[in-house]
Design a protein around this motif. Structure first.
Motif, short mmCIF file in Angstrom:
data_model
loop_
_atom_site.label_atom_id
_atom_site.label_comp_id
_atom_site.label_asym_id
_atom_site.label_seq_id
_atom_site.Cartn_x
_atom_site.Cartn_y
_atom_site.Cartn_z
N PHE A 111 -9.53 2.73 2.40
CA PHE A 111 -9.10 3.81 1.31
C PHE A 111 -9.24 3.24 -0.10
CE2 PHE A 111 -4.94 1.68 2.50
CZ PHE A 111 -4.50 1.29 1.24
N GLN A 112 -9.34 1.98 -0.20
CA GLN A 112 -9.70 1.65 -1.53
C GLN A 112 -11.00 1.76 -2.17
OE1 GLN A 112 -8.43 -2.72 -1.14
NE2 GLN A 112 -6.08 -2.35 -1.39
N LEU A 113 -11.99 1.49 -1.04
CA LEU A 113 -13.33 1.66 -1.33
C LEU A 113 -13.69 3.11 -1.56
CD1 LEU A 113 -16.45 -0.39 0.41
CD2 LEU A 113 -16.58 2.02 -0.49
N PRO A 114 -13.37 4.06 -0.77
CA PRO A 114 -13.69 5.57 -0.92
C PRO A 114 -12.81 5.75 -2.41
CG PRO A 114 -13.04 5.22 1.26
CD PRO A 114 -12.71 3.77 0.58
N ALA A 115 -11.81 5.52 -3.02
CA ALA A 115 -11.21 5.80 -3.86
C ALA A 115 -12.17 5.30 -5.16
CB ALA A 115 -9.93 4.93 -4.19
N LEU A 116 -13.06 4.42 -4.90
CA LEU A 116 -14.07 4.00 -5.94
C LEU A 116 -15.08 5.00 -6.12
CD1 LEU A 116 -13.94 0.13 -5.93
CD2 LEU A 116 -12.37 1.67 -7.30
N MET A 117 -15.37 5.71 -4.88
CA MET A 117 -16.54 6.43 -4.88
C MET A 117 -16.37 7.99 -5.03
SD MET A 117 -18.30 4.83 -1.48
CE MET A 117 -19.78 5.51 -1.62
N ARG A 118 -14.90 8.18 -5.46
CA ARG A 118 -14.44 9.72 -5.39
C ARG A 118 -14.01 9.67 -6.90
NH1 ARG A 118 -13.40 12.81 -1.22
NH2 ARG A 118 -11.74 13.69 -2.62
N GLU A 119 -14.29 10.95 -7.35
CA GLU A 119 -13.48 11.33 -8.72
C GLU A 119 -12.28 11.42 -8.32
OE1 GLU A 119 -15.29 11.48 -11.47
OE2 GLU A 119 -17.34 11.16 -10.53
N GLY A 120 -11.61 11.09 -9.96
CA GLY A 120 -10.29 11.17 -9.79
C GLY A 120 -9.43 10.01 -9.16
N VAL A 121 -7.97 10.32 -9.07
CA VAL A 121 -7.24 9.14 -8.67
C VAL A 121 -6.72 9.48 -7.46
CG1 VAL A 121 -4.81 8.25 -9.02
CG2 VAL A 121 -6.14 9.04 -11.16
N THR A 122 -6.67 8.14 -6.48
CA THR A 122 -6.23 8.14 -5.34
C THR A 122 -4.85 7.83 -5.27
OG1 THR A 122 -8.21 7.93 -4.22
CG2 THR A 122 -6.49 7.02 -3.02
N VAL A 123 -3.88 8.68 -4.66
CA VAL A 123 -2.25 7.94 -4.80
C VAL A 123 -2.16 7.17 -3.35
CG1 VAL A 123 -0.03 8.84 -4.65
CG2 VAL A 123 -1.63 9.75 -6.33
N VAL A 124 -1.47 6.17 -3.41
CA VAL A 124 -1.35 5.44 -2.17
C VAL A 124 -0.05 5.37 -1.94
CG1 VAL A 124 -1.55 3.13 -1.01
CG2 VAL A 124 -3.53 4.03 -2.57
N ILE A 125 0.69 5.91 -0.99
CA ILE A 125 2.21 5.72 -0.63
C ILE A 125 2.27 4.59 0.40
CG2 ILE A 125 4.03 7.20 0.34
CD1 ILE A 125 2.67 8.49 -1.76
N SER A 126 3.03 3.56 -0.06
CA SER A 126 3.16 2.46 0.72
C SER A 126 4.57 2.20 0.52
CB SER A 126 2.39 1.46 -0.22
OG SER A 126 2.37 0.31 0.42
N PRO A 127 5.32 1.67 1.76
CA PRO A 127 6.51 1.36 2.07
C PRO A 127 7.28 0.05 1.10
CG PRO A 127 5.41 0.61 3.77
CD PRO A 127 4.48 0.93 3.03
N LEU A 128 6.55 -0.87 0.77
CA LEU A 128 7.28 -1.99 0.19
C LEU A 128 6.40 -2.46 -1.12
CD1 LEU A 128 7.37 -4.43 3.50
CD2 LEU A 128 9.17 -3.08 2.25
#
Length: 679
Positions: A48-65
Motif C-alpha cells: 500500500f505504500q508504493l501505490p500511494a506514491l503512484m496515485r494522486e491525493g492522500v492515502t489514509v492508513v488505518i493501523s492498530p498500534l
C-alpha cells in the motif's frame, strides 16, 4: 510519474518484488478494492505504500498500534516519502508538521489509529484533505471472532462509503470465517479482489513440548541461542517479571513488558528492542502486533497461546528477514484449564464462546499432532502441504499407538451418561472409583464402570486432551463444560474408524497440577459461568466484582448447585437483599431456567415462612372452589398469603384481620391448621 519498478528501487531500495507483491501493487494502484492475506514478513506494507506514491491525493492508513505507525512513518521519511501520523503519542511539533504538510498538499500517507474515527471532526478533516485511498493494516482486527478485535475497526466500512474511495485491506492471520467477516464489515459484503499468498513461513522451525519444569525449559532454550534477539510470551504479568529476572541472572540481556506498566516504560522497552541486538523481551500478548524488527531469531511460549491464529501471529514475529528462526511452545493441563476458563468467563456471545472452544481444540490438535506440524498448521488455514522436514516432528517422529479402544471406552462413558458430565466424573467411571457422585447417579451400574483401569487418572486426562485435539469432543456451555461428542467421534464409537494417539503424551502424564484449583474439574465450568455473570453485573454497576458476591460464595454455589431460591438463600454470603437483587439471575446460570415466583414469595425465600407460604398456597388451591368443589372460585393475593405466613395469627379473628371476612370464611380453618403444624 515513475513506474513501480523504479520507485521500488529508488525509494525502497529493492531490486525486485517479493513473490506476489507486484500483482497486489498493480491492483491497488489501479484503484481496485483489495483483500490481501500474506504471511508475516511477506512485505504487506510495501503493497500500500508504493501505490500511494503512484496515485494522486492522500492515502489514509488505518493501523492498530502507535509504535507500528511511528516505525513505518520514520522509515518512510528516511526514504524521502512525505508521511505522517496523527496519534496521541505525537509531540505538538510533530502534529503541527503533519497539518502543515496536509495543508500544503505534500503529504502522501497519513497514518491514523481506528479510535480516531470516533471523533466527529475526523470525517470532515478527511473529506477536506483529498483522500484517494484507504489502506487497512491488520484487517483481522475487524473480526469479532478474532483474538485482536478492535471495535473501532467497524467504523472503517462507514468511512469507505462516506469518502467513496477504494479500500485495500491487509492481514497475515485470517481463517475462512475471519475472511468472510472482513468482506462483510469493510466491503459491505461485495467481494473485493482477493490475494491469498499463503501462510507458510518455511524459515521458521516449529516445536511444541509438554511442560516439565517450564522455567528450566525456557532458560535452556535461550541458553542455546545466547546473543540472539528473542521473545518469550507468558500468560500472566507476574510471570513476565520473574522469568525476565531469571534470564538476566543466567547472563542474558532481558526485560519484561505487559499492559500493567506505565506507558513510558512500555515505550522504553519497545525502543530498546528495536535498536538493541540480542535483547530478550519477556511479555504478555500486549507486546507484538506490528513489530517490524527483522532479525528476531526465536520466539518461545512459556504458556499455551489462546488459539492457532494467536500462535501464528506471535511466532510470525521471528525471522521477518527470511533468515532461519526457531520457536518453542510449552503446554500442559493447567494451560488448557486456564484457556477454557478464560473463554467461559468472557462476556462474548454464546456462539462465539462455542467457536472459541473449537479454536482451542484446533490448537490442542497442533500441540498433540502426530505428524508434521507445518502440515497441520497450514491445513487449519485451508492449505495443503507435504511434510516440511523442518519441525520437531519431522526431526523426530512422534511415538504413536492404536488408541481406538481407549477412545471408544471414553466415548462410551460419555454416551452412557447422556453427555451431562465433564472429564473428571467420566474418568472416575472409567477407573471404577465409587465416589459419592458416581454412586448417587448409579453410574457404578453402567457397563463402562471400571473398564479403564489400565491407565492412571493423569493418563486418562492426556487421552481426553488428545480427543479434544482431534475435535472428537467439545465442552458444552449449556451444560457447564460437560463433554459432547462431535460428528467426527461417531465412526470411532461405532467401530467404523480407528485413531492413533501419542504414546509420549500419555507416558509423561504423571505430574500433578502445580496449582490447586479453586474447585474440582467437574465444577470449574459452572464457577466460570457464575464469575462471568458476576463480572457483567459488576461492570454494569461500576463496582468491584466482590461487591456482588465474593469468590467463596460463588464456589459454594458451584459445588452445591442450588435449584431454588430457597436453597440459594442458604449459601453463605447470600443475604436477603442480595437474594432479592441477584438470586434469580445466578439461579438461571445454575439451572438454565428462571424460577417464576411472585415478588412477595421471593422476599420470603430462605426463611422458615417460605415453607409456610408454600403450604398455604397448596391448601388455597384445594379450597379455591370450596370444600365440595362447586362454589365460586376464590383466592388470596400473594401479599395476603405472605402476611399470614409472617404474622401467624392464632385464631379466626386474626385471619379475618388479614384476609377479610369473605376469604376467612373459606380458608381460616385450613390456614390455622397449617400454622399450628408449623409452630
Amino acid at each position: 510519474m515513475p513506474d513501480s519498478a523504479t520507485l521500488l528501487r529508488d525509494v525502497f531500495g529493492f531490486d525486485a518484488f517479493r513473490d506476489g507483491q507486484e500483482e497486489i501493487v498493480q491492483a491497488v494502484t489501479a484503484g481496485e478494492n483489495v483483500l490481501a492475506i500474506m504471511p508475516t514478513g511477506g512485505g504487506k506494507s510495501l503493497c500500500f505504500q508504493l501505490p500511494a506514491l503512484m496515485r494522486e491525493g492522500v492515502t489514509v492508513v488505518i493501523s492498530p498500534l502507535i509504535a507500528l505507525m511511528r516505525d513505518q512513518v520514520r522509515a518512510l521519511q528516511e526514504a524521502g516519502v512525505a508521511a505522517g501520523a496523527l496519534t496521541s503519542g505525537n509531540t505538538p511539533e510533530e502534529t503541527e508538521a503533519v497539518w502543515d504538510a496536509l495543508e500544503a498538499g505534500r503529504l502522501k500517507l497519513l497514518y491514523m489509529a481506528p479510535e480516531r474515527l470516533a471523533a466527529g471532526s475526523a470525517m470532515g478533516m478527511l473529506r477536506r484533505i483529498g483522500v484517494s485511498m484507504i489502506a487497512v493494516d491488520e484487517a483481522h482486527c475487524v473480526s469479532q471472532w478474532g483474538h485482536d478485535f478492535r471495535p473501532d475497526y467497524l467504523r472503517i466500512g462507514e468511512l469507505r462509503r462516506a469518502l467513496d474511495v477504494p479500500l485495500a485491506a491487509f492481514t497475515a492471520t485470517a481463517d475462512a470465517e475471519t475472511q468472510e467477516e472482513i468482506v462483510q464489515k469493510l466491503f459491505d459484503g461485495s467481494p473485493p479482489r482477493a490475494f491469498l499468498r499463503g501462510f507458510d513461513r518455511p524459515n521458521i522451525h516449529l516445536a511444541f513440548t509438554a511442560k516439565d519444569g517450564p522455567r528450566r525449559q525456557i532458560l535452556e532454550f535461550a541458553a542455546a541461542r545466547k546473543g540472539q534477539s528473542g521473545i518469550v510470551y507468558c500468560g500472566t504479568r507476574n510471570k513476565t517479571e520473574t522469568l525476565s529476572q531469571g534470564l538476566r541472572e543466567a547472563g542474558h540481556t532481558a526485560c519484561y513488558y505487559h499492559g500493567g506498566m506505565e506507558a513510558e516504560d512500555r515505550r522504553t522497552v519497545e525502543t530498546r528492542f528495536a535498536r538493541e541486538d540480542g535483547l530478550i523481551v519477556v511479555a504478555t500478548v500486549a507486546f507484538g502486533m506490528g513489530i517490524d524488527k527483522p532479525d528476531i531469531r526465536w520466539v518461545a511460549h512459556a504458556d499455551l497461546p489462546k488459539s492457532i491464529e494467536a500462535y501464528y501471529q506471535e511466532i510470525g514475529r521471528a525471522g521477518r528477514d527470511g533468515g532461519p528462526a526457531e520457536t518453542l511452545t510449552l503446554f500442559g493441563p493447567d494451560d488448557i484449564r486456564l484457556r477454557r476458563t478464560q473463554i467461559d468467563e468472557g462476556l462474548a456471545p454464546a456462539d462465539r464462546r462455542d467457536a472459541d472452544h473449537g479454536r482451542l481444540n484446533a490448537l490442542l490438535g497442533l500441540a498433540e499432532a502426530l505428524e508434521c506440524r507445518r502440515k497441520t498448521l497450514l491445513g487449519y488455514f485451508g492449505e495443503t502441504a507435504e511434510k516440511c522436514g523442518h519441525c520437531d516432528l519431522c526431526d523426530t517422529p512422534a511415538d504413536v499407538f492404536d488408541g481406538t479402544m481407549a477412545v471408544r471406552k471414553a466415548l462410551s462413558a460419555i454416551l452412557r451418561t447422556e453427555e451431562w458430565f465433564g472429564s473428571g466424573h467420566l474418568i472416575d467411571i472409567l477407573l471404577g472409583n465409587e465416589t459419592d457422585k458416581v454412586l448417587a447417579r448409579r453410574h457404578d451400574q453402567i457397563q463402562t464402570f471400571g473398564v479403564g483401569k489400565e491407565y492412571t487418572r493423569p493418563q486418562w486426562q492426556a487421552i481426553f486432551r488428545q480427543m479434544m485435539g482431534h475435535d472428537l469432543v467439545r465442552p458444552d456451555r449449556e451444560r457447564h463444560g460437560a463433554l459432547r461428542m462431535t460428528e467426527a467421534a461417531k465412526p470411532i464409537l461405532r467401530g467404523e474408524a480407528g485413531i492413533e494417539l501419542r504414546r509420549d503424551s500419555i507416558r509423561k502424564a504423571t505430574r500433578r497440577p502445580a496449582v490447586k484449583a479453586m474447585v474440582s474439574d467437574e465444577d470449574a465450568p459452572l464457577l466460570s459461568a457464575l464469575k462471568a455473570k458476576r463480572r457483567f453485573l459488576a461492570e454494569a454497576a461500576k463496582v468491584p466484582a466482590y461487591v456482588i458476591f465474593p469468590d467463596r460464595t460463588l464456589i459454594e454455589m458451584a459445588e452445591t448447585r442450588p435449584g431454588t431460591l430457597d436453597q440459594m438463600a442458604r449459601i453463605a454470603g447470600v443475604g436477603a437483599k442480595k437474594l432479592e437483587r441477584y438470586g434469580a439471575l445466578f439461579l438461571e446460570v445454575i439451572t438454565g431456567a428462571i424460577e417464576e415466583l411472585h415478588p412477595a414469595r421471593r422476599k420470603l425465600a430462605g426463611r422458615g415462612t417460605a415453607e409456610v407460604y408454600d403450604q398455604l398456597l397448596e391448601v388455597q388451591a384445594e379450597l379455591s372452589r370450596g370444600m365440595d368443589g362447586v362454589d365460586k372460585p376464590l383466592s388470596c393475593s400473594a401479599s395476603q398469603l405472605a402476611k399470614v405466613a409472617q404474622m401467624r395469627p392464632d385464631d379466626s379473628q386474626g385471619v379475618v384481620r388479614v384476609l377479610g371476612e369473605r376469604r376467612a370464611e373459606r380458608f381460616a380453618a385450613a390456614f390455622l391448621d397449617v400454622l399450628r403444624a408449623a409452630s
